[in-house]
Design an enzyme around this catalytic site. Structure first.
Site, mmCIF file in Angstrom:
data_model
loop_
_atom_site.group_PDB
_atom_site.id
_atom_site.type_symbol
_atom_site.label_atom_id
_atom_site.label_comp_id
_atom_site.label_asym_id
_atom_site.label_seq_id
_atom_site.Cartn_x
_atom_site.Cartn_y
_atom_site.Cartn_z
ATOM 1 C CD GLN A 292 -48.948 6.050 78.699
ATOM 2 O OE1 GLN A 292 -48.305 5.851 79.729
ATOM 3 N NE2 GLN A 292 -50.204 5.704 78.594
ATOM 4 C CG ASN A 293 -45.376 12.293 79.577
ATOM 5 O OD1 ASN A 293 -46.399 11.819 80.054
ATOM 6 N ND2 ASN A 293 -44.215 12.224 80.173
ATOM 7 C CB VAL A 294 -48.950 15.728 74.652
ATOM 8 C CG1 VAL A 294 -49.838 14.521 74.387
ATOM 9 C CG2 VAL A 294 -49.503 16.554 75.805
ATOM 10 C CG ASP A 295 -44.106 16.912 78.458
ATOM 11 O OD1 ASP A 295 -43.143 16.291 77.957
ATOM 12 O OD2 ASP A 295 -44.629 16.584 79.539
ATOM 13 C CG HIS B 122 -51.217 9.352 74.244
ATOM 14 N ND1 HIS B 122 -51.217 9.073 75.586
ATOM 15 C CD2 HIS B 122 -51.712 8.237 73.645
ATOM 16 C CE1 HIS B 122 -51.714 7.854 75.791
ATOM 17 N NE2 HIS B 122 -52.009 7.332 74.630
ATOM 18 C CB CYS C 138 -55.345 20.497 58.329
ATOM 19 S SG CYS C 138 -56.952 20.655 57.522
ATOM 20 C CB CYS D 191 -56.108 24.210 57.054
ATOM 21 S SG CYS D 191 -55.067 23.508 55.783
ATOM 22 N N GLY E 166 -42.865 5.484 85.401
ATOM 23 C CA GLY E 166 -43.815 6.476 85.906
ATOM 24 C C GLY E 166 -45.171 6.459 85.244
ATOM 25 C CB SER F 61 -51.365 4.758 86.133
ATOM 26 O OG SER F 61 -51.922 4.816 84.829
HETATM 27 ZN ZN LIG Z 1 -56.174 21.519 55.489
#
Ligand SMILES: [Zn+2]
Length: 175
Positions: free
Chosen positions: A34-37, A52, A60, A83, A120, A122
């Site tokens: 679920q982490n975006v890093d 996520h 775009c 874009c 880790g 919830s």
């Molecule tokens: Zn575009």
């Protein structure tokens, strides 16, 4: 701001444990975060599903130009980059109310898995909180984290502690 904060973060022992596990299991490990890093990637994981999205990618808002690596940060108020098609460039992350990515692949993996592990999290944020219920007693369901999750009753095992330490012990038992 989020990119700035995330760019100074470093993988923790749990990220490294999962990367090592992938070296042993290869594509038998389905790693969904679920982490975006990009800390899993920094730790060496090769096959990460970012349900996520990814903070260091942009896309775009309109056209089918694929998401691209983007580490650019902005001082607010910033002019939003455009874009070629005229659409605004946005972070390749799932905002509240948007549908997470790769759900078909994720539910396919849940259908097939023999061992499910949540680390880790919830147990509150959907749809990920329902993954363990989807596995539904067919597979060994293990929770690892500092505190009991909201969906504790759906797990067959709950290992409380620092994820890095718990995973190291658990994976040492696995062959
Ligand atoms: Zn575009």
């Amino acid at each position: 701001m989020r990119r700035r904060v995330a760019s100074s973060a470093k993988p923790n022992p749990a990220h490294f444990s999962l990367a090592k596990l992938e070296q042993r299991l290869e594509d038998r490990l389905f790693l969904c975060t679920q982490n975006v890093d990009d800390l899993h990637e920094q730790a060496g994981s090769m096959r990460v599903i970012h349900m996520h999205g990814e903070l260091f990618k942009s896309r775009c808002e309109w056209c089918s130009r694929p998401p691209f690596r983007d580490t650019q940060t902005y001082d607010l108020p910033a002019e939003i980059p455009r874009c070629e098609c005229g659409g605004r460039i946005r972070p390749h992350i799932c905002w509240f109310g948007e549908v997470p990515f790769e759900l078909d692949r994720i539910f396919g993996a849940l259908d097939e898995c023999t061992m499910f592990m949540a680390v880790g999290t919830s147990g509150v944020v959907e749809p990920a909180a329902s993954f363990v219920a989807h596995v539904g007693g067919r597979a060994r369901a293990i929770y690892v984290g500092l505190e009991e999750p909201a969906n504790r009753s759906s797990f067959t095992e709950c290992h409380l502690g620092k994820a890095g330490e718990v995973l190291r012990k658990l994976f040492a038992q696995t062959t």
